[in-house]
Design a protein around this motif. Structure first.
Motif, PDB file in Angstrom:
ATOM      1  N   SER A  17      -9.629 -17.259   0.958  1.00 55.19           N
ATOM      2  CA  SER A  17      -8.885 -16.084   0.498  1.00 55.19           C
ATOM      3  C   SER A  17      -7.819 -15.689   1.512  1.00 55.19           C
ATOM      4  CB  SER A  17      -9.839 -14.897   0.308  1.00 55.19           C
ATOM      5  OG  SER A  17     -10.828 -15.178  -0.651  1.00 55.19           O
ATOM      6  N   LEU A  18      -6.775 -15.078   0.987  1.00 56.40           N
ATOM      7  CA  LEU A  18      -5.738 -14.481   1.818  1.00 56.40           C
ATOM      8  C   LEU A  18      -5.244 -13.227   1.120  1.00 56.40           C
ATOM      9  CD1 LEU A  18      -3.424 -17.425   2.981  1.00 56.40           C
ATOM     10  CD2 LEU A  18      -4.818 -15.967   4.460  1.00 56.40           C
ATOM     11  N   ARG A  19      -4.755 -12.291   1.901  1.00 53.72           N
ATOM     12  CA  ARG A  19      -4.162 -11.074   1.334  1.00 53.72           C
ATOM     13  C   ARG A  19      -2.747 -10.937   1.866  1.00 53.72           C
ATOM     14  NH1 ARG A  19      -5.953  -6.296  -1.007  1.00 53.72           N
ATOM     15  NH2 ARG A  19      -4.720  -4.437  -0.556  1.00 53.72           N
ATOM     16  N   LEU A  20      -1.785 -10.967   0.966  1.00 47.28           N
ATOM     17  CA  LEU A  20      -0.389 -10.782   1.330  1.00 47.28           C
ATOM     18  C   LEU A  20      -0.005  -9.325   1.121  1.00 47.28           C
ATOM     19  CD1 LEU A  20       1.255 -13.896  -0.394  1.00 47.28           C
ATOM     20  CD2 LEU A  20       0.142 -13.740   1.844  1.00 47.28           C
ATOM     21  N   SER A  21       0.912  -8.859   1.947  1.00 50.94           N
ATOM     22  CA  SER A  21       1.404  -7.502   1.801  1.00 50.94           C
ATOM     23  C   SER A  21       2.925  -7.510   1.835  1.00 50.94           C
ATOM     24  CB  SER A  21       0.857  -6.611   2.916  1.00 50.94           C
ATOM     25  OG  SER A  21       1.261  -5.270   2.737  1.00 50.94           O
ATOM     26  N   CYS A  22       3.521  -6.588   1.092  1.00 55.58           N
ATOM     27  CA  CYS A  22       4.976  -6.446   1.056  1.00 55.58           C
ATOM     28  C   CYS A  22       5.299  -4.979   1.314  1.00 55.58           C
ATOM     29  CB  CYS A  22       5.507  -6.882  -0.300  1.00 55.58           C
ATOM     30  SG  CYS A  22       7.267  -6.563  -0.564  1.00 55.58           S
ATOM     31  N   ALA A  23       5.991  -4.728   2.409  1.00 55.45           N
ATOM     32  CA  ALA A  23       6.390  -3.363   2.762  1.00 55.45           C
ATOM     33  C   ALA A  23       7.832  -3.140   2.316  1.00 55.45           C
ATOM     34  CB  ALA A  23       6.248  -3.151   4.259  1.00 55.45           C
ATOM     35  N   ALA A  24       8.026  -2.116   1.500  1.00 55.18           N
ATOM     36  CA  ALA A  24       9.356  -1.813   0.973  1.00 55.18           C
ATOM     37  C   ALA A  24       9.972  -0.632   1.707  1.00 55.18           C
ATOM     38  CB  ALA A  24       9.265  -1.501  -0.520  1.00 55.18           C
ATOM     39  N   SER A  25      11.236  -0.770   2.033  1.00 52.37           N
ATOM     40  CA  SER A  25      11.994   0.345   2.599  1.00 52.37           C
ATOM     41  C   SER A  25      13.344   0.403   1.909  1.00 52.37           C
ATOM     42  CB  SER A  25      12.163   0.193   4.113  1.00 52.37           C
ATOM     43  OG  SER A  25      12.850  -0.991   4.420  1.00 52.37           O
ATOM     44  N   GLY A  26      13.900   1.600   1.811  1.00 55.01           N
ATOM     45  CA  GLY A  26      15.177   1.755   1.127  1.00 55.01           C
ATOM     46  C   GLY A  26      15.057   1.860  -0.381  1.00 55.01           C
ATOM     47  N   LEU A  27      13.852   1.748  -0.898  1.00 55.44           N
ATOM     48  CA  LEU A  27      13.608   1.969  -2.309  1.00 55.44           C
ATOM     49  C   LEU A  27      12.206   2.540  -2.472  1.00 55.44           C
ATOM     50  CD1 LEU A  27      11.469  -0.313  -3.554  1.00 55.44           C
ATOM     51  CD2 LEU A  27      13.489  -1.767  -3.483  1.00 55.44           C
ATOM     52  N   THR A  28      12.002   3.181  -3.611  1.00 57.09           N
ATOM     53  CA  THR A  28      10.691   3.754  -3.890  1.00 57.09           C
ATOM     54  C   THR A  28       9.968   2.812  -4.845  1.00 57.09           C
ATOM     55  OG1 THR A  28      11.598   5.978  -3.650  1.00 57.09           O
ATOM     56  CG2 THR A  28       9.466   5.775  -4.748  1.00 57.09           C
ATOM     57  N   ALA A  29       8.888   2.219  -4.365  1.00 53.67           N
ATOM     58  CA  ALA A  29       8.221   1.154  -5.113  1.00 53.67           C
ATOM     59  C   ALA A  29       7.756   1.613  -6.490  1.00 53.67           C
ATOM     60  CB  ALA A  29       7.046   0.608  -4.314  1.00 53.67           C
ATOM     61  N   ASN A  30       7.449   2.904  -6.657  1.00 56.48           N
ATOM     62  CA  ASN A  30       6.949   3.332  -7.957  1.00 56.48           C
ATOM     63  C   ASN A  30       8.053   3.462  -8.992  1.00 56.48           C
ATOM     64  OD1 ASN A  30       8.154   5.732  -7.287  1.00 56.48           O
ATOM     65  ND2 ASN A  30       6.275   6.900  -7.087  1.00 56.48           N
ATOM     66  N   ARG A  31       9.292   3.207  -8.593  1.00 61.88           N
ATOM     67  CA  ARG A  31      10.414   3.209  -9.541  1.00 61.88           C
ATOM     68  C   ARG A  31      10.880   1.800  -9.865  1.00 61.88           C
ATOM     69  NH1 ARG A  31      14.159   8.269  -7.379  1.00 61.88           N
ATOM     70  NH2 ARG A  31      12.552   9.878  -7.588  1.00 61.88           N
ATOM     71  N   TYR A  32      10.229   0.812  -9.298  1.00 59.56           N
ATOM     72  CA  TYR A  32      10.609  -0.578  -9.502  1.00 59.56           C
ATOM     73  C   TYR A  32       9.410  -1.404  -9.934  1.00 59.56           C
ATOM     74  CZ  TYR A  32      15.077   0.078  -7.123  1.00 59.56           C
ATOM     75  OH  TYR A  32      16.345   0.483  -6.772  1.00 59.56           O
ATOM     76  N   SER A  33       9.656  -2.364 -10.797  1.00 60.88           N
ATOM     77  CA  SER A  33       8.662  -3.412 -10.987  1.00 60.88           C
ATOM     78  C   SER A  33       8.691  -4.269  -9.730  1.00 60.88           C
ATOM     79  CB  SER A  33       9.010  -4.275 -12.203  1.00 60.88           C
ATOM     80  OG  SER A  33       8.880  -3.548 -13.389  1.00 60.88           O
ATOM     81  N   MET A  34       7.515  -4.623  -9.252  1.00 61.48           N
ATOM     82  CA  MET A  34       7.403  -5.446  -8.065  1.00 61.48           C
ATOM     83  C   MET A  34       6.685  -6.740  -8.440  1.00 61.48           C
ATOM     84  SD  MET A  34       8.774  -3.497  -5.734  1.00 61.48           S
ATOM     85  CE  MET A  34       8.298  -4.289  -4.202  1.00 61.48           C
ATOM     86  N   ALA A  35       7.078  -7.812  -7.804  1.00 59.67           N
ATOM     87  CA  ALA A  35       6.497  -9.101  -8.179  1.00 59.67           C
ATOM     88  C   ALA A  35       6.316  -9.993  -6.965  1.00 59.67           C
ATOM     89  CB  ALA A  35       7.387  -9.809  -9.193  1.00 59.67           C
ATOM     90  N   TRP A  36       5.494 -10.993  -7.165  1.00 57.76           N
ATOM     91  CA  TRP A  36       5.364 -12.103  -6.228  1.00 57.76           C
ATOM     92  C   TRP A  36       5.792 -13.375  -6.943  1.00 57.76           C
ATOM     93  CZ3 TRP A  36       4.250 -11.512  -1.127  1.00 57.76           C
ATOM     94  CH2 TRP A  36       3.705 -10.290  -0.723  1.00 57.76           C
ATOM     95  N   PHE A  37       6.636 -14.125  -6.275  1.00 53.09           N
ATOM     96  CA  PHE A  37       7.018 -15.463  -6.691  1.00 53.09           C
ATOM     97  C   PHE A  37       6.604 -16.421  -5.588  1.00 53.09           C
ATOM     98  CE2 PHE A  37       9.835 -14.940 -10.404  1.00 53.09           C
ATOM     99  CZ  PHE A  37       9.981 -13.559 -10.410  1.00 53.09           C
ATOM    100  N   ARG A  38       6.607 -17.694  -5.898  1.00 55.05           N
ATOM    101  CA  ARG A  38       6.332 -18.689  -4.872  1.00 55.05           C
ATOM    102  C   ARG A  38       7.204 -19.907  -5.101  1.00 55.05           C
ATOM    103  NH1 ARG A  38       0.091 -20.286  -6.657  1.00 55.05           N
ATOM    104  NH2 ARG A  38       0.620 -21.432  -8.575  1.00 55.05           N
TER     105      ARG A  38
END
Length: 123
Positions: A17-38
């Motif tokens: 297992s692994l846990r990835l994290s994405c820290a957002a600045s300059g935008l409010t995450a609850n106003r954007y769809s957020m995704a993971w791509f690879r």
């Protein structure tokens, strides 16, 4: 200035297992769809999972359903990807992305991208 910064990548054996994290600045995450791509070497960028602005709607690629879980922390303005039961075919650079659209799956619909974090799964 918008920044998305991923962390948590690494090397694990299959089944781990692994846990990835994405820290957002300059935008409010609850106003954007957020995704993971690879993106694996020699392959196109692939949709993994997305979550709606409010966090109530998620959409997973079939290849990761039941193994990966996306979540949002509106207080910390972060998005996490918990990955379990990792397989060698999950090996790729994982990217966090933000979109003003509603849970899109195409990378072309995403406005902001992180720099990526490497995940390597050995057999």
């Amino acid at each position: 200035q918008v920044q998305l910064v991923e962390s948590g990548g690494g090397s694990v054996q299959a089944g781990g297992s692994l846990r990835l994290s994405c820290a957002a600045s300059g935008l409010t995450a609850n106003r954007y769809s957020m995704a993971w791509f690879r993106q694996a070497p020699g392959k196109e960028r692939e949709f993994v999972v997305c979550i709606s602005g409010g966090g109530l709607v998620t959409n997973y690629a079939d290849s990761v359903k039941g193994r990966f879980t996306i979540s949002k922390d509106h207080v910390k303005n972060t998005v996490a990807l918990q990955m379990r039961g990792l397989k060698p075919e999950d090996t790729a650079v994982y990217y966090c992305a933000a979109s003003r659209a509603v849970t899109p799956t195409s990378p072309h619909q995403y406005d902001y991208w992180g720099q990526g974090t490497q995940v390597t799964v050995s057999s």
